[in-house]
Design a protein around this motif. Structure first.
Motif, PDB file in Angstrom:
ATOM      1  N   LEU A 143       0.829  -1.202   0.000  1.00  0.00           N
ATOM      2  CA  LEU A 143       0.000   0.000   0.000  1.00  0.00           C
ATOM      3  C   LEU A 143       0.867   1.256   0.000  1.00  0.00           C
ATOM      4  O   LEU A 143       0.575   2.224  -0.710  1.00  0.00           O
ATOM      5  N   ALA A 144       1.932   1.248   0.789  1.00  0.00           N
ATOM      6  CA  ALA A 144       2.836   2.398   0.830  1.00  0.00           C
ATOM      7  C   ALA A 144       3.559   2.589  -0.497  1.00  0.00           C
ATOM      8  O   ALA A 144       3.732   3.722  -0.977  1.00  0.00           O
ATOM      9  N   LEU A 145       3.981   1.485  -1.115  1.00  0.00           N
ATOM     10  CA  LEU A 145       4.644   1.582  -2.419  1.00  0.00           C
ATOM     11  C   LEU A 145       3.684   2.114  -3.473  1.00  0.00           C
ATOM     12  O   LEU A 145       4.058   2.951  -4.316  1.00  0.00           O
ATOM     13  N   ALA A 146       2.432   1.643  -3.432  1.00  0.00           N
ATOM     14  CA  ALA A 146       1.431   2.136  -4.379  1.00  0.00           C
ATOM     15  C   ALA A 146       1.167   3.621  -4.168  1.00  0.00           C
ATOM     16  O   ALA A 146       1.123   4.408  -5.128  1.00  0.00           O
ATOM     17  N   ALA A 147       0.975   4.027  -2.898  1.00  0.00           N
ATOM     18  CA  ALA A 147       0.685   5.434  -2.606  1.00  0.00           C
ATOM     19  C   ALA A 147       1.843   6.333  -3.018  1.00  0.00           C
ATOM     20  O   ALA A 147       1.636   7.442  -3.520  1.00  0.00           O
ATOM     21  N   THR A 148       3.070   5.871  -2.823  1.00  0.00           N
ATOM     22  CA  THR A 148       4.243   6.658  -3.215  1.00  0.00           C
ATOM     23  C   THR A 148       4.303   6.824  -4.722  1.00  0.00           C
ATOM     24  O   THR A 148       4.750   7.852  -5.232  1.00  0.00           O
ATOM     25  N   THR A 149       3.820   5.817  -5.456  1.00  0.00           N
ATOM     26  CA  THR A 149       3.850   5.864  -6.918  1.00  0.00           C
ATOM     27  C   THR A 149       2.722   6.706  -7.493  1.00  0.00           C
ATOM     28  O   THR A 149       2.937   7.507  -8.413  1.00  0.00           O
ATOM     29  N   ILE A 150       1.505   6.560  -6.974  1.00  0.00           N
ATOM     30  CA  ILE A 150       0.340   7.206  -7.600  1.00  0.00           C
ATOM     31  C   ILE A 150       0.022   8.564  -6.997  1.00  0.00           C
ATOM     32  O   ILE A 150      -0.702   9.356  -7.596  1.00  0.00           O
TER      33      ILE A 150
END
Length: 404
Positions: A143-150
């Motif tokens: 979730l953190a990796l996704a949020a950092t990307t999007i």
């Protein structure tokens, strides 16, 4: 000399990224940047290490506390490794865990090992300004990796365990990535923030919950593990919704690994039969099937459904397939052209039949799943014609679910 956590963790993150790139796992520049930015030590402040060997019950564990000087180096190496990080036993509260040895319990939450997370997020094709839904996010690494990307405010997680949901939200807030974790039933998705451009299930499911498909935006992707009763041959299902027509396409393929199944799902195990198989591998007979290759994923995922109730012992010297509920097994070789079988169920004969049908069907590597059936049945097929392989996914209702 004082310990510089920032220097220690940034160096380990860089080494982790370099390793993933060198192994050919990490190819996305966006995900590379996210991996370098997300401080894993914030999301994974502790980790359980199993002390007991296979088959021990109760199990002995050791809890590493990242804030304790005596645990710090081992903890940092572990959370930046390619291992799964074990975080919670039996749904326990996560605020008052004590470091050191503890006995009993089974893991109810973990952070999936990094190569699997990277592969999943790359299949999803994350990009800025997308809307992301993570189902069963656990401590929130993906979730953190996704949020950092999007970007902030666009990533949502749904976590059934109240202790883990609060734990993940608190740590995500410390990172400042702008992700939200809602406590709830992942099978229902999260309608309030739908539709989503990317939906990722961090839990394996026997079939696709209807709410997930309904909450998928046109032209976008949903990715989940399809869990069978065996951990040996997982499936990965990619669902897309066509722009304009809204048509749903779902493609199933076998994979070498997948996410753990939903809570309450009872996996089969070959462990209890290992000693008996070693003492008596069975009666030798000729075989018309050489042991299929480990990477014949199209065959193995079909076998998981068409020869159900089987599990492989990957620790055995030669290919060993067990039907634990039928007290039956098959051991291939070691002599070429022979197989040893034991028990009332001829496990190897079933695999011979599935393999023959798989060959007749053209050795398919992917299968289409129909998610439109009004009865709720989700049929699977390798194609058209009388030689096609066909089966249906089991409904969610057949799987016992533990209450929070």
């Amino acid at each position: 000399m004082s310990f510089d956590l920032h220097t220690a963790t940034s160096g380990r993150r860089a080494a982790m990224v370099d390793r993933l790139k060198a192994d050919g796992v990490l190819t996305s520049p966006l995900l590379r940047d996210a991996l370098l930015r997300v401080r894993r030590e914030v999301l994974l402040p502790h980790a359980y290490v199993r002390i007991s060997g296979p088959g021990a019950d109760p199990i002995d564990w050791r809890l590493l506390d990242g804030s304790h000087p005596d645990d710090r180096e081992e903890w940092l190496d572990l959370i930046h490794s390619d291992e799964s990080i074990l975080l919670q036993r039996d749904g326990e509260p996560l605020d008052t865990l004590a470091r050191g040895q503890v006995t009993g319990g089974h893991m109810t939450s973990m952070s999936t090992y990094t190569p699997a997370t990277v592969e999943t997020l790359q299949v999803l094709g994350l990009a800025p300004v997308q809307r992301y839904l993570g189902l069963g996010p656990g401590p929130g690494v993906a979730l953190a990796l996704a949020a950092t990307t999007i970007g902030p405010g666009r990533a949502t997680g749904v976590e059934r365990d109240p202790h883990m949901a609060a734990f993940a939200q608190r740590n995500l807030n410390r990172l400042g990535v702008g992700a939200v974790v809602m406590e709830g039933d992942a099978f229902e998705g999260h309608e309030a923030r739908a539709p989503y451009d990317r939906i990722h299930s961090g839990i394996g499911v026997p079939c696709v919950p209807p709410a997930w498909v309904e909450q998928l935006a046109p032209g976008e992707r949903l990715l989940t593990t399809l869990a069978t009763r065996t951990p040996s041959w997982p499936g990965q299902l990619l669902v897309t919704r066509t722009v304009g027509t809204g048509r749903i396409a779902a493609v199933l393929r076998g994979r070498p690994r997948g996410y753990r199944p939903m809570s309450g799902y009872q996996w089969l195990t070959a462990l209890d039969h290992r000693a008996r198989i070693k003492a008596d591998p069975g009666t030798a007979r000729p075989t018309r099937l050489a042991p299929p290759a480990d990477d014949a994923y199209g065959f193995w995922i079909a076998a998981a459904y068409l020869a159900p109730g089987l599990v492989r012992d990957f620790q055995a010297e030669t290919m060993t397939i067990v039907a634990p509920e039928d007290d039956s097994w098959a051991v291939a070789g070691p002599v070429d052209g022979t197989v040893r079988v034991h028990g009332p169920r001829d496990v190897w004969a079933e695999l011979e039949d599935v393999h023959a049908h798989w060959v007749e069907a053209g050795r398919p590597q992917t299968y289409e799943v129909d998610l439109h059936d009004g009865t709720g049945v989700q049929p699977v097929t390798s194609g058209t014609g009388p030689e096609a392989l066909n089966w249906s996914l089991p409904p969610l209702a057949t799987v016992p679910r533990q209450m929070p």
